[in-house]
Design a protein around this motif. Sequence first.
Motif, PDB file in Angstrom:
ATOM      1  N   LEU A  78       0.830  -1.206   0.000  1.00 32.19           N
ATOM      2  CA  LEU A  78       0.000   0.000   0.000  1.00 32.19           C
ATOM      3  C   LEU A  78       0.868   1.261   0.000  1.00 32.19           C
ATOM      4  CD1 LEU A  78      -2.658  -1.160   2.584  1.00 32.19           C
ATOM      5  CD2 LEU A  78      -3.124  -0.534   0.204  1.00 32.19           C
ATOM      6  N   PHE A  79       1.940   1.223   0.768  1.00 29.32           N
ATOM      7  CA  PHE A  79       2.878   2.349   0.856  1.00 29.32           C
ATOM      8  C   PHE A  79       3.479   2.639  -0.520  1.00 29.32           C
ATOM      9  CE2 PHE A  79       7.132   4.066   1.793  1.00 29.32           C
ATOM     10  CZ  PHE A  79       6.828   5.064   2.718  1.00 29.32           C
ATOM     11  N   ASP A  80       3.918   1.576  -1.203  1.00 23.19           N
ATOM     12  CA  ASP A  80       4.495   1.725  -2.545  1.00 23.19           C
ATOM     13  C   ASP A  80       3.448   2.223  -3.545  1.00 23.19           C
ATOM     14  OD1 ASP A  80       6.933   0.887  -1.546  1.00 23.19           O
ATOM     15  OD2 ASP A  80       6.720  -1.174  -2.265  1.00 23.19           O
ATOM     16  N   SER A  84       3.586   5.622  -5.731  1.00 23.81           N
ATOM     17  CA  SER A  84       3.453   5.563  -7.192  1.00 23.81           C
ATOM     18  C   SER A  84       2.368   6.514  -7.700  1.00 23.81           C
ATOM     19  CB  SER A  84       3.169   4.134  -7.659  1.00 23.81           C
ATOM     20  OG  SER A  84       1.829   3.777  -7.382  1.00 23.81           O
ATOM     21  N   LYS A  85       1.425   6.870  -6.824  1.00 22.94           N
ATOM     22  CA  LYS A  85       0.363   7.815  -7.194  1.00 22.94           C
ATOM     23  C   LYS A  85       0.752   9.257  -6.881  1.00 22.94           C
ATOM     24  CE  LYS A  85      -3.266   4.490  -7.039  1.00 22.94           C
ATOM     25  NZ  LYS A  85      -4.652   4.243  -6.891  1.00 22.94           N
ATOM     26  N   GLY A  86       2.017   9.449  -6.481  1.00 27.56           N
ATOM     27  CA  GLY A  86       2.509  10.802  -6.229  1.00 27.56           C
ATOM     28  C   GLY A  86       2.154  11.353  -4.863  1.00 27.56           C
TER      29      GLY A  86
END
Length: 181
Positions: A78-80, A84-86
Amino acid sequence: LINLSNDYEIGKKLFDEMLARGLKPTNRTYGTLINLSDKFEKGKKLFNEMISKGIEADNATYGTLINLSGKFERGKKLFDEMISKGIIPDNVTYGTLINLAGKFEEGKELFDEMIANGIAPDNATYGTLTKLSGNYNLGKHLFDEMVNKKIKPNNITYTLLISLSKDFNIGKSLLNEMIEN
């Protein structure tokens, strides 16, 4: 009002009533309900519902879900995804994930990444890593580093270090230092 319920079922009824009255939820509304969830699957379903309605997740919403995940691997995914969504994590989000780390090395790697990304740790972040260390000497090193960075230890960071010491005299000395500060 949902956050004051402290109960998922009551919060969900309030949420549904809000929707029935034509009020639009925000990511904070969803985040509050996710926080009341007792199971990750329930929280993830709400999170996905929020996204499907075009409501963007933020650092706090992801942080709540990461905390609810209960497992480092799931939380890291979830953190990654968040990154990735900025969405930029803060020290609370990092601290939440560090708390889920099963090994000190994993937590320390995240801690170092956080600092490298210009996000300053606080006494809670240091406390989480100290607890994860499970070792007095390592905990004392982190404690000293924290103090050298002008981050004031609190009763929790002192108590963590005292419990790691397993030595009456060291514990007494730390307790006296805590009282003086």
